[in-house]
Design an enzyme around this catalytic site. Structure first.
Site, PDB file in Angstrom:
ATOM      1  N   ASP A   1       0.842  -1.190   0.000  1.00 39.52           N
ATOM      2  CA  ASP A   1       0.000   0.000   0.000  1.00 39.52           C
ATOM      3  C   ASP A   1       0.883   1.249   0.000  1.00 39.52           C
ATOM      4  O   ASP A   1       1.606   1.509   0.966  1.00 39.52           O
ATOM      5  CB  ASP A   1      -0.909  -0.006   1.235  1.00 39.52           C
ATOM      6  CG  ASP A   1      -1.855   1.180   1.267  1.00 39.52           C
ATOM      7  OD1 ASP A   1      -2.984   1.046   0.764  1.00 39.52           O
ATOM      8  OD2 ASP A   1      -1.468   2.245   1.796  1.00 39.52           O
TER       9      ASP A   1
ATOM     10  N   TYR B   1       3.674  10.076   0.535  1.00 34.49           N
ATOM     11  CA  TYR B   1       4.671   9.497   1.428  1.00 34.49           C
ATOM     12  C   TYR B   1       6.086   9.835   0.993  1.00 34.49           C
ATOM     13  O   TYR B   1       7.034   9.704   1.771  1.00 34.49           O
ATOM     14  CB  TYR B   1       4.516   7.975   1.505  1.00 34.49           C
ATOM     15  CG  TYR B   1       3.175   7.494   2.005  1.00 34.49           C
ATOM     16  CD1 TYR B   1       2.273   8.340   2.648  1.00 34.49           C
ATOM     17  CD2 TYR B   1       2.791   6.165   1.829  1.00 34.49           C
ATOM     18  CE1 TYR B   1       1.046   7.891   3.087  1.00 34.49           C
ATOM     19  CE2 TYR B   1       1.565   5.697   2.278  1.00 34.49           C
ATOM     20  CZ  TYR B   1       0.690   6.560   2.900  1.00 34.49           C
ATOM     21  OH  TYR B   1      -0.524   6.106   3.340  1.00 34.49           O
TER      22      TYR B   1
ATOM     23  N   LYS C   1      -2.239   6.370  -4.135  1.00 37.03           N
ATOM     24  CA  LYS C   1      -3.298   7.320  -3.809  1.00 37.03           C
ATOM     25  C   LYS C   1      -3.018   8.691  -4.411  1.00 37.03           C
ATOM     26  O   LYS C   1      -1.869   9.134  -4.467  1.00 37.03           O
ATOM     27  CB  LYS C   1      -3.448   7.448  -2.289  1.00 37.03           C
ATOM     28  CG  LYS C   1      -3.579   6.114  -1.562  1.00 37.03           C
ATOM     29  CD  LYS C   1      -3.622   6.290  -0.064  1.00 37.03           C
ATOM     30  CE  LYS C   1      -3.484   4.943   0.631  1.00 37.03           C
ATOM     31  NZ  LYS C   1      -2.076   4.493   0.693  1.00 37.03           N
TER      32      LYS C   1
ATOM     33  N   HIS D   1      -6.992   9.998  -1.833  1.00 30.77           N
ATOM     34  CA  HIS D   1      -6.426   9.834  -0.496  1.00 30.77           C
ATOM     35  C   HIS D   1      -7.316  10.444   0.592  1.00 30.77           C
ATOM     36  O   HIS D   1      -7.535   9.842   1.644  1.00 30.77           O
ATOM     37  CB  HIS D   1      -5.027  10.473  -0.452  1.00 30.77           C
ATOM     38  CG  HIS D   1      -4.144   9.917   0.602  1.00 30.77           C
ATOM     39  ND1 HIS D   1      -2.782   9.793   0.450  1.00 30.77           N
ATOM     40  CD2 HIS D   1      -4.396   9.451   1.841  1.00 30.77           C
ATOM     41  CE1 HIS D   1      -2.251   9.275   1.538  1.00 30.77           C
ATOM     42  NE2 HIS D   1      -3.213   9.062   2.403  1.00 30.77           N
TER      43      HIS D   1
END
Length: 339
Positions: free
Chosen positions: A57, A62, A91, A124
């Site tokens: 994931d 990130y 996302k 997201h």
């Protein structure tokens, strides 16, 4: 990697989505915040695949998709797995909700991950924030905007187009409340395959969970054992699920599990897909092994259902409203959705 830490991927349960796709019922999260380097997360991905994980994931925000992409290429080129063996999620970040930004952002993610397609692409957060990219931003920024369904559907149409173009196989939502889904779903040409949301024994979100399942949408649970590495802005509650909880400890001891691993096992058996984050191969192996071990009894699942504390850990990118409102007021303020 010792064979003692390897789990047969074929033994890991799957969930059949409303599209017919089969999604592994546990994944490895990759949000390391600023406490873990990108390189460390990439090494964790390689270790996880060696152990038997096939579901990773990811998310553009990130900031580590390039490193993860290099890791994925390495294991695929080495013949350890094929692309078809893997389930890769990413996302769309909050500052890319504009119609003209969705597909370019997706293509950048694909380039970073060195993939031709994603198995799952999520919006997201439902809130379109236009602050600088990063997870440490002040959530009460004046630049954050409320959820407006008309605008969200413009974003969703581009997500649907991504499916039509073959860039993604499935699309879904993340951090959506029931009120937002109730307005969004009737207008969707492609129903979300999943809704990813915070779920752990102390924040079970039963009402939202039941609604999502009733709509044929698969719940995916992040922070299944808590989130000690989450941004400082969110740290108004304990960092992790209370592993000293007597119910957790008693049941964990019966099954020879650490209480944190029991949280993962509970999540999978409940029906959601947990995505615990770890860089420790021993912990990763324990989490994966827990979902293929003997099930919890009905009595144990019932006991765990009663330890919910309504303790939300991730406050999210909420929008500026009024100074005297609490985080919960902001999160649950769904009156703007019909605009």
């Amino acid at each position: 990697m010792s064979t003692q830490t390897q789990i047969d991927p074929q033994s890991v349960p799957t969930r059949t989505l409303n599209t017919g796709s089969k999604m592994p019922a546990i994944g490895l999260g990759t949000f390391g915040s600023d406490h873990v380097t990108n390189e460390t997360v990439a090494e964790a991905v390689k270790a996880a695949i060696d152990i038997g994980y096939r579901h990773i994931d990811c998310a553009s925000v990130y900031g580590n998709e390039a490193e993860i992409g290099a890791a994925l290429k390495e294991v695929i080129d080495a013949g350890k797995v094929s692309r078809e063996d893997l389930w890769i999620t990413s996302k769309l970040w909050n500052d890319k909700h504009a119609e003209e930004d969705v597909l370019p952002s997706l293509r950048q993610t694909l380039a970073d991950l060195q993939l031709d397609y994603l198995d799952l692409y999520l919006v997201h957060w439902p809130f379109p924030n236009f602050h600088a990219k990063g997870c440490d931003v002040d959530s009460r920024s004046e630049l954050a905007k409320p959820y407006i369904n008309e605008n969200f559907m413009k974003t969703w149409r581009q997500m649907e187009k991504a499916v039509e173009l073959g860039l993604v196989k499935n699309i879904g939502t993340s951090n959506m409340t029931q009120a937002k889904l109730e307005v969004m779903l009737p207008e969707a040409k492609i129903k979300p395959a999943v809704n990813e949301m915070e779920i752990h024994p102390h924040f079970q979100q039963q009402e939202l969970y039941d609604y999502v399942v009733s709509q044929g949408i698969q719940p995916v649970g992040f922070c299944p054992i808590g989130s000690p590495a989450r941004p400082e802005r969110d740290k108004t509650a304990e960092d992790t699920v209370d592993t000293e909880d007597p119910v957790l400890r008693e049941i964990a001891e019966k099954h020879g599990l650490h209480p944190a691993t029991l949280c993962v096992k509970w999540a999978e058996q409940r029906g959601q897909i947990p995505i615990p984050f770890s860089t420790n191969p021993r912990n990763m192996a324990a989490n994966l092994a827990s979902v293929v071990g003997d099930p919890l009894t009905d009595e144990e699942m019932e006991a765990l259902s009663k330890i919910d504390k309504n303790c939300r850990l991730i406050k999210g990118q909420v929008f500026l409203w009024k100074d005297d409102q609490s985080w919960e007021d902001l999160w649950d303020l769904d009156g703007v959705i019909a605009q």
